[in-house]
Scaffold this motif. Structure first.
Motif, PDB file in Angstrom:
ATOM      1  N   VAL A  58      -1.117   2.189  -7.528  1.00 37.03           N
ATOM      2  CA  VAL A  58      -1.829   1.435  -8.555  1.00 37.03           C
ATOM      3  C   VAL A  58      -2.352   0.124  -7.961  1.00 37.03           C
ATOM      4  O   VAL A  58      -3.506  -0.252  -8.161  1.00 37.03           O
ATOM      5  CB  VAL A  58      -0.938   1.154  -9.785  1.00 37.03           C
ATOM      6  CG1 VAL A  58      -1.599   0.174 -10.743  1.00 37.03           C
ATOM      7  CG2 VAL A  58      -0.602   2.460 -10.487  1.00 37.03           C
ATOM      8  N   VAL A  59      -1.515  -0.556  -7.206  1.00 42.05           N
ATOM      9  CA  VAL A  59      -1.927  -1.809  -6.570  1.00 42.05           C
ATOM     10  C   VAL A  59      -3.048  -1.530  -5.581  1.00 42.05           C
ATOM     11  O   VAL A  59      -4.039  -2.270  -5.519  1.00 42.05           O
ATOM     12  CB  VAL A  59      -0.724  -2.495  -5.881  1.00 42.05           C
ATOM     13  CG1 VAL A  59      -1.167  -3.729  -5.106  1.00 42.05           C
ATOM     14  CG2 VAL A  59       0.342  -2.851  -6.908  1.00 42.05           C
ATOM     15  N   GLU A  60      -2.940  -0.454  -4.829  1.00 40.59           N
ATOM     16  CA  GLU A  60      -3.973  -0.091  -3.854  1.00 40.59           C
ATOM     17  C   GLU A  60      -5.320   0.122  -4.547  1.00 40.59           C
ATOM     18  O   GLU A  60      -6.360  -0.317  -4.056  1.00 40.59           O
ATOM     19  CB  GLU A  60      -3.558   1.168  -3.091  1.00 40.59           C
ATOM     20  CG  GLU A  60      -4.499   1.515  -1.955  1.00 40.59           C
ATOM     21  CD  GLU A  60      -4.624   0.417  -0.911  1.00 40.59           C
ATOM     22  OE1 GLU A  60      -5.763   0.146  -0.481  1.00 40.59           O
ATOM     23  OE2 GLU A  60      -3.599  -0.170  -0.527  1.00 40.59           O
ATOM     24  N   GLN A  61      -5.319   0.763  -5.692  1.00 41.76           N
ATOM     25  CA  GLN A  61      -6.567   0.977  -6.428  1.00 41.76           C
ATOM     26  C   GLN A  61      -7.156  -0.344  -6.918  1.00 41.76           C
ATOM     27  O   GLN A  61      -8.377  -0.535  -6.884  1.00 41.76           O
ATOM     28  CB  GLN A  61      -6.339   1.920  -7.615  1.00 41.76           C
ATOM     29  CG  GLN A  61      -6.159   3.350  -7.191  1.00 41.76           C
ATOM     30  CD  GLN A  61      -6.072   4.276  -8.385  1.00 41.76           C
ATOM     31  OE1 GLN A  61      -6.379   3.910  -9.514  1.00 41.76           O
ATOM     32  NE2 GLN A  61      -5.659   5.502  -8.132  1.00 41.76           N
ATOM     33  N   LEU A  62      -6.315  -1.253  -7.365  1.00 40.30           N
ATOM     34  CA  LEU A  62      -6.795  -2.552  -7.831  1.00 40.30           C
ATOM     35  C   LEU A  62      -7.373  -3.362  -6.670  1.00 40.30           C
ATOM     36  O   LEU A  62      -8.425  -3.995  -6.810  1.00 40.30           O
ATOM     37  CB  LEU A  62      -5.672  -3.321  -8.534  1.00 40.30           C
ATOM     38  CG  LEU A  62      -5.185  -2.702  -9.844  1.00 40.30           C
ATOM     39  CD1 LEU A  62      -3.971  -3.458 -10.364  1.00 40.30           C
ATOM     40  CD2 LEU A  62      -6.284  -2.662 -10.882  1.00 40.30           C
ATOM     41  N   VAL A  63      -6.714  -3.325  -5.527  1.00 47.40           N
ATOM     42  CA  VAL A  63      -7.230  -4.034  -4.340  1.00 47.40           C
ATOM     43  C   VAL A  63      -8.563  -3.426  -3.912  1.00 47.40           C
ATOM     44  O   VAL A  63      -9.527  -4.145  -3.628  1.00 47.40           O
ATOM     45  CB  VAL A  63      -6.211  -3.990  -3.184  1.00 47.40           C
ATOM     46  CG1 VAL A  63      -6.823  -4.518  -1.889  1.00 47.40           C
ATOM     47  CG2 VAL A  63      -4.958  -4.780  -3.546  1.00 47.40           C
ATOM     48  N   ARG A  64      -8.623  -2.097  -3.884  1.00 45.85           N
ATOM     49  CA  ARG A  64      -9.861  -1.414  -3.495  1.00 45.85           C
ATOM     50  C   ARG A  64     -11.008  -1.797  -4.425  1.00 45.85           C
ATOM     51  O   ARG A  64     -12.120  -2.064  -3.990  1.00 45.85           O
ATOM     52  CB  ARG A  64      -9.644   0.099  -3.492  1.00 45.85           C
ATOM     53  CG  ARG A  64     -10.750   0.862  -2.806  1.00 45.85           C
ATOM     54  CD  ARG A  64     -10.452   2.354  -2.650  1.00 45.85           C
ATOM     55  NE  ARG A  64      -9.072   2.633  -2.289  1.00 45.85           N
ATOM     56  CZ  ARG A  64      -8.250   3.428  -2.990  1.00 45.85           C
ATOM     57  NH1 ARG A  64      -8.673   4.052  -4.068  1.00 45.85           N
ATOM     58  NH2 ARG A  64      -7.015   3.622  -2.593  1.00 45.85           N
ATOM     59  N   ARG A  65     -10.740  -1.847  -5.722  1.00 45.11           N
ATOM     60  CA  ARG A  65     -11.771  -2.210  -6.689  1.00 45.11           C
ATOM     61  C   ARG A  65     -12.235  -3.654  -6.466  1.00 45.11           C
ATOM     62  O   ARG A  65     -13.434  -3.952  -6.503  1.00 45.11           O
ATOM     63  CB  ARG A  65     -11.245  -2.027  -8.112  1.00 45.11           C
ATOM     64  CG  ARG A  65     -12.175  -2.500  -9.197  1.00 45.11           C
ATOM     65  CD  ARG A  65     -13.441  -1.691  -9.264  1.00 45.11           C
ATOM     66  NE  ARG A  65     -14.207  -2.114 -10.436  1.00 45.11           N
ATOM     67  CZ  ARG A  65     -15.436  -1.768 -10.683  1.00 45.11           C
ATOM     68  NH1 ARG A  65     -16.063  -0.953  -9.861  1.00 45.11           N
ATOM     69  NH2 ARG A  65     -16.045  -2.202 -11.749  1.00 45.11           N
ATOM     70  N   ARG A  66     -11.285  -4.558  -6.225  1.00 48.57           N
ATOM     71  CA  ARG A  66     -11.643  -5.955  -5.961  1.00 48.57           C
ATOM     72  C   ARG A  66     -12.574  -6.033  -4.755  1.00 48.57           C
ATOM     73  O   ARG A  66     -13.599  -6.721  -4.776  1.00 48.57           O
ATOM     74  CB  ARG A  66     -10.383  -6.803  -5.725  1.00 48.57           C
ATOM     75  CG  ARG A  66     -10.704  -8.254  -5.337  1.00 48.57           C
ATOM     76  CD  ARG A  66      -9.469  -9.080  -5.072  1.00 48.57           C
ATOM     77  NE  ARG A  66      -8.636  -8.615  -3.988  1.00 48.57           N
ATOM     78  CZ  ARG A  66      -8.943  -8.751  -2.686  1.00 48.57           C
ATOM     79  NH1 ARG A  66     -10.068  -9.292  -2.309  1.00 48.57           N
ATOM     80  NH2 ARG A  66      -8.090  -8.328  -1.763  1.00 48.57           N
ATOM     81  N   GLN A  67     -12.245  -5.291  -3.720  1.00 49.00           N
ATOM     82  CA  GLN A  67     -13.055  -5.298  -2.514  1.00 49.00           C
ATOM     83  C   GLN A  67     -14.423  -4.666  -2.753  1.00 49.00           C
ATOM     84  O   GLN A  67     -15.432  -5.144  -2.233  1.00 49.00           O
ATOM     85  CB  GLN A  67     -12.311  -4.590  -1.379  1.00 49.00           C
ATOM     86  CG  GLN A  67     -11.076  -5.359  -0.938  1.00 49.00           C
ATOM     87  CD  GLN A  67     -10.167  -4.569  -0.015  1.00 49.00           C
ATOM     88  OE1 GLN A  67     -10.213  -3.347   0.033  1.00 49.00           O
ATOM     89  NE2 GLN A  67      -9.321  -5.274   0.724  1.00 49.00           N
ATOM     90  N   GLN A  68     -14.475  -3.598  -3.555  1.00 57.06           N
ATOM     91  CA  GLN A  68     -15.757  -2.961  -3.886  1.00 57.06           C
ATOM     92  C   GLN A  68     -16.683  -3.930  -4.611  1.00 57.06           C
ATOM     93  O   GLN A  68     -17.901  -3.891  -4.433  1.00 57.06           O
ATOM     94  CB  GLN A  68     -15.543  -1.719  -4.754  1.00 57.06           C
ATOM     95  CG  GLN A  68     -14.955  -0.547  -4.028  1.00 57.06           C
ATOM     96  CD  GLN A  68     -14.558   0.582  -4.980  1.00 57.06           C
ATOM     97  OE1 GLN A  68     -14.468   0.410  -6.198  1.00 57.06           O
ATOM     98  NE2 GLN A  68     -14.307   1.746  -4.411  1.00 57.06           N
ATOM     99  N   LEU A  69     -16.106  -4.778  -5.438  1.00 57.91           N
ATOM    100  CA  LEU A  69     -16.888  -5.769  -6.163  1.00 57.91           C
ATOM    101  C   LEU A  69     -17.307  -6.936  -5.265  1.00 57.91           C
ATOM    102  O   LEU A  69     -18.109  -7.770  -5.670  1.00 57.91           O
ATOM    103  CB  LEU A  69     -16.097  -6.298  -7.365  1.00 57.91           C
ATOM    104  CG  LEU A  69     -15.855  -5.285  -8.490  1.00 57.91           C
ATOM    105  CD1 LEU A  69     -14.871  -5.850  -9.504  1.00 57.91           C
ATOM    106  CD2 LEU A  69     -17.164  -4.911  -9.164  1.00 57.91           C
ATOM    107  N   GLY A  70     -16.736  -6.976  -4.059  1.00 55.12           N
ATOM    108  CA  GLY A  70     -17.047  -8.053  -3.132  1.00 55.12           C
ATOM    109  C   GLY A  70     -16.345  -9.355  -3.458  1.00 55.12           C
ATOM    110  O   GLY A  70     -16.770 -10.424  -3.044  1.00 55.12           O
TER     111      GLY A  70
END
Length: 77
Positions: free
Chosen positions: A7-19
């Protein structure tokens, strides 16, 4: 390095996708950069009470999807 919870990995990935940096997310949450970093990187000290708050800030919603056959806790490990 300790592996992140999925779950944390998905949140980090999303943050990074948003730049967004951790600082950007922290500002949107009205929290410190240290709090965001701690959540993302310290598995022993995570406060899961902010998972929904972070997800919402990232434009995500936490949902649970039923599985066909639930596993017992002993079988899951």
């Amino acid at each position: 390095m300790t592996r992140r919870h999925p779950v944390v990995e998905q949140l980090v990935r999303r943050r990074q996708q948003l730049g967004w940096s951790q600082a950007e997310l922290a500002a949107r949450l009205n929290r410190t950069v240290s709090a965001v970093s701690h959540f993302e990187n310290d598995p022993g000290g995570r406060n899961y009470a902010i998972v929904e708050e972070i997800a919402y800030a990232l434009g995500l919603r936490i949902e649970f999807t039923p599985v066909k056959q639930p596993r017992r806790l002993r079988e899951a490990s």
